[in-house]
Design a protein around this motif. Structure first.
Motif, PDB file in Angstrom:
ATOM      1  N   VAL A 238       7.234  -2.338  -4.962  1.00 51.66           N
ATOM      2  CA  VAL A 238       5.838  -2.147  -4.562  1.00 51.66           C
ATOM      3  C   VAL A 238       5.218  -3.536  -4.400  1.00 51.66           C
ATOM      4  O   VAL A 238       4.459  -4.003  -5.238  1.00 51.66           O
ATOM      5  N   GLY A 239       5.577  -4.155  -3.292  1.00 50.02           N
ATOM      6  CA  GLY A 239       5.138  -5.506  -3.023  1.00 50.02           C
ATOM      7  C   GLY A 239       6.286  -6.477  -3.048  1.00 50.02           C
ATOM      8  O   GLY A 239       6.377  -7.344  -3.915  1.00 50.02           O
ATOM      9  N   GLY A 240       7.205  -6.351  -2.089  1.00 50.50           N
ATOM     10  CA  GLY A 240       8.352  -7.245  -2.043  1.00 50.50           C
ATOM     11  C   GLY A 240       8.696  -7.615  -0.612  1.00 50.50           C
ATOM     12  O   GLY A 240       8.498  -6.826   0.311  1.00 50.50           O
ATOM     13  N   ALA A 256      10.579   9.223  -8.093  1.00 51.29           N
ATOM     14  CA  ALA A 256      11.572   8.903  -7.058  1.00 51.29           C
ATOM     15  C   ALA A 256      12.684   8.016  -7.618  1.00 51.29           C
ATOM     16  O   ALA A 256      12.444   7.136  -8.446  1.00 51.29           O
ATOM     17  N   GLY A 257      13.888   8.246  -7.125  1.00 55.94           N
ATOM     18  CA  GLY A 257      14.995   7.370  -7.503  1.00 55.94           C
ATOM     19  C   GLY A 257      14.895   6.016  -6.844  1.00 55.94           C
ATOM     20  O   GLY A 257      15.140   4.986  -7.463  1.00 55.94           O
ATOM     21  N   LEU A 258      14.518   6.004  -5.549  1.00 54.54           N
ATOM     22  CA  LEU A 258      14.277   4.771  -4.796  1.00 54.54           C
ATOM     23  C   LEU A 258      12.885   4.877  -4.204  1.00 54.54           C
ATOM     24  O   LEU A 258      12.608   5.768  -3.402  1.00 54.54           O
ATOM     25  N   TYR A 259      11.993   3.969  -4.588  1.00 55.25           N
ATOM     26  CA  TYR A 259      10.561   4.083  -4.286  1.00 55.25           C
ATOM     27  C   TYR A 259      10.095   2.787  -3.640  1.00 55.25           C
ATOM     28  O   TYR A 259      10.100   1.728  -4.273  1.00 55.25           O
ATOM     29  N   LEU A 260       9.710   2.858  -2.366  1.00 58.98           N
ATOM     30  CA  LEU A 260       9.226   1.692  -1.629  1.00 58.98           C
ATOM     31  C   LEU A 260       7.819   2.030  -1.150  1.00 58.98           C
ATOM     32  O   LEU A 260       7.652   2.826  -0.228  1.00 58.98           O
ATOM     33  N   ASN A 261       6.813   1.422  -1.750  1.00 58.55           N
ATOM     34  CA  ASN A 261       5.450   1.874  -1.496  1.00 58.55           C
ATOM     35  C   ASN A 261       4.460   0.736  -1.696  1.00 58.55           C
ATOM     36  O   ASN A 261       4.796  -0.343  -2.174  1.00 58.55           O
ATOM     37  N   SER A 262       3.223   0.990  -1.314  1.00 58.10           N
ATOM     38  CA  SER A 262       2.078   0.153  -1.641  1.00 58.10           C
ATOM     39  C   SER A 262       1.022   1.077  -2.210  1.00 58.10           C
ATOM     40  O   SER A 262       0.632   2.045  -1.557  1.00 58.10           O
ATOM     41  N   VAL A 295      14.142   9.646  -2.321  1.00 65.55           N
ATOM     42  CA  VAL A 295      13.806   8.359  -1.704  1.00 65.55           C
ATOM     43  C   VAL A 295      12.399   8.510  -1.145  1.00 65.55           C
ATOM     44  O   VAL A 295      12.146   9.404  -0.336  1.00 65.55           O
ATOM     45  N   HIS A 296      11.483   7.652  -1.566  1.00 62.96           N
ATOM     46  CA  HIS A 296      10.091   7.763  -1.131  1.00 62.96           C
ATOM     47  C   HIS A 296       9.660   6.438  -0.513  1.00 62.96           C
ATOM     48  O   HIS A 296       9.653   5.411  -1.196  1.00 62.96           O
ATOM     49  N   ILE A 297       9.314   6.478   0.795  1.00 61.58           N
ATOM     50  CA  ILE A 297       8.957   5.265   1.537  1.00 61.58           C
ATOM     51  C   ILE A 297       7.548   5.457   2.081  1.00 61.58           C
ATOM     52  O   ILE A 297       7.294   6.374   2.862  1.00 61.58           O
ATOM     53  N   GLN A 298       6.628   4.597   1.669  1.00 63.30           N
ATOM     54  CA  GLN A 298       5.226   4.790   2.035  1.00 63.30           C
ATOM     55  C   GLN A 298       4.514   3.439   2.056  1.00 63.30           C
ATOM     56  O   GLN A 298       4.966   2.472   1.445  1.00 63.30           O
ATOM     57  N   GLY A 299       3.399   3.385   2.763  1.00 64.45           N
ATOM     58  CA  GLY A 299       2.567   2.182   2.776  1.00 64.45           C
ATOM     59  C   GLY A 299       1.122   2.565   3.008  1.00 64.45           C
ATOM     60  O   GLY A 299       0.802   3.736   3.219  1.00 64.45           O
ATOM     61  N   SER A 316       1.351  -2.396   4.504  1.00 62.67           N
ATOM     62  CA  SER A 316       2.247  -1.391   5.056  1.00 62.67           C
ATOM     63  C   SER A 316       3.654  -1.647   4.529  1.00 62.67           C
ATOM     64  O   SER A 316       3.935  -2.676   3.927  1.00 62.67           O
ATOM     65  N   THR A 317       4.536  -0.679   4.771  1.00 66.72           N
ATOM     66  CA  THR A 317       5.948  -0.861   4.447  1.00 66.72           C
ATOM     67  C   THR A 317       6.720  -0.874   5.755  1.00 66.72           C
ATOM     68  O   THR A 317       6.644   0.073   6.532  1.00 66.72           O
ATOM     69  N   GLN A 318       7.451  -1.956   6.000  1.00 66.93           N
ATOM     70  CA  GLN A 318       8.058  -2.150   7.315  1.00 66.93           C
ATOM     71  C   GLN A 318       9.429  -2.805   7.196  1.00 66.93           C
ATOM     72  O   GLN A 318       9.711  -3.513   6.235  1.00 66.93           O
TER      73      GLN A 318
END
Length: 380
Positions: A238-240, A256-262, A295-299, A316-318
């Motif tokens: 969350v911020g990388g 989530a097992g893999l979580y990519l978010n803001s 797997v959760h991908i959000q921004g 955003s997540t990109q």
């Protein structure tokens, strides 16, 4: 025309750079922990002796050797500024979980074969509750380090750069297992295991709060991660920027097992150039009502605090690639195997469903995604 021969002055200068026969390079000093009055005793506070030993280690950049399998109790926080600790399988045992932290600062610290233990039973927010805090440090190595119990995260990297973590075990913490934050960069992690962490098992976090420096964590490489029975996400970014994880196994994470978010609620940046390879998620999202994907991908479209520089404030997540993904069953709180939502672009996920039971979709792209064509989710 340049002469092919060295002048006498140049030859003398060149010879000065060569080692002189018989002149040994000075080795770093080394001492045993007993030299400072600390002895293995699982019931006696040795705070003063331990800090004397660490102060010597910091000042000389020497090697401090603990007794093999020893137990050393401390009633307050400990500090190491450079130098090396050869733990020899010993344990530093915190008597007060709210002051259990070993902090590492400066350049060149090395810690190996050491366990940090704390009797924490409740979570606090203070930095004093970490198991191991690496703060404003560079060129550090942690090898064969175990953290058992901590009032906050087990290991935290805060403004830490050029670090290597190898063969790390964190368990039974009140917060994250490994928490990488505050602009940390150039971090390598291998053979990391987290069990029963109170929050995320492995977390890259960058805050956009007014009191933070506004830098995203960058250039993190992590391989062979195993995270079991965590109370939040397995791997969370969350911020990388420029983060790669590979050979990951997450079992029964609460979220989530893999979580990519803001996240607006926590004020975190978004993500850019995230890669995940060979990821196995087993029965993740065990918490009912959480409504996340395994797997959760959000921004989100904007940050809470505006700063100059588009890259530094991107929420955003990109540019996300997840490949060789296996989702083996879903927990009761899972909305789908993979979810893409909010402000995202250039997202590609490829993988398969494992043998676990499935009662929900393999993948979902939220209607709110502005450009659904920028998201490719292929789960067979």
């Amino acid at each position: 025309m340049t002469s092919p021969y060295l002048s006498r002055r140049a030859m003398v200068a060149a010879l000065a750079l060569l080692p002189v026969a018989g002149r040994a390079v000075a080795a770093a000093p080394s001492r045993d922990i007993r030299d400072f009055g600390a002895v293995s005793d699982p019931g006696r506070d040795q705070q003063a002796a331990l800090q004397r030993a660490l102060a010597w280690c910091s000042q000389t950049k020497g090697l401090l050797r603990l007794e093999k399998g020893g137990v050393y109790c401390h009633s307050d926080m400990l500090d190491l500024d450079g130098g090396a600790i050869a733990g020899m399988g010993a344990t530093l045992k915190a008597l007060d979980p709210n002051k259990g932290r070993l902090r590492v600062t400066g350049s060149g610290a090395r810690i190996s074969d050491l366990t940090l233990a704390s009797p924490a039973t409740r979570r606090i927010q203070a930095y004093s509750g970490f198991g191991l805090l690496v703060q404003a440090a560079s060129d550090f190595t942690l090898a064969n380090v175990t953290v058992r119990g901590a009032a906050t995260a087990g290991i935290a990297l805060d403004d830490a750069h050029g670090g290597t973590l190898q063969r790390i075990l964190v368990r039974d913490t009140m917060a994250d297992g490994l928490h990488i934050t505050n602009g940390s960069s150039d971090i390598s992690v291998s053979d990391y295991q987290a069990i029963n962490t109170g929050d995320d098992g492995f977390a890259v976090v960058s805050y956009d709060r007014p009191n933070q420096k506004g830098r995203r964590v960058s250039n993190v490489r992590a391989t062979r991660l195993t995270i079991t029975d965590g109370h939040a996400r397995g791997v969370a970014v969350v911020g990388g920027a420029d983060v790669t994880v590979s050979d990951v196994r997450v079992v029964r994470s609460a979220c989530a097992g893999l979580y990519l978010n803001s996240e607006r609620s926590y004020g975190t940046f978004g993500n850019a150039r995230i890669t995940a390879r060979r990821v196995q998620l087993v029965d993740c999202v065990t918490r009912k009502g959480i409504n996340q994907g395994a797997v959760h991908i959000q921004g989100r479209p904007d940050c809470s605090v505006q700063r100059a520089g588009a890259d530094a404030i991107a929420c955003s997540t990109q540019s996300v690639t997840v490949s060789e993904l296996e989702i083996d069953g879903l927990g009761p709180g899972a909305r789908a195997g993979v979810v893409a939502a909010g402000s995202v672009r250039d997202v590609r996920v490829t993988g398969r469903r494992g043998a676990g039971k499935w009662a929900r979709p393999a993948a979902v792209v939220d209607p709110g995604v502005r450009d659904p064509g920028a998201v490719s989710l292929k789960i067979s």
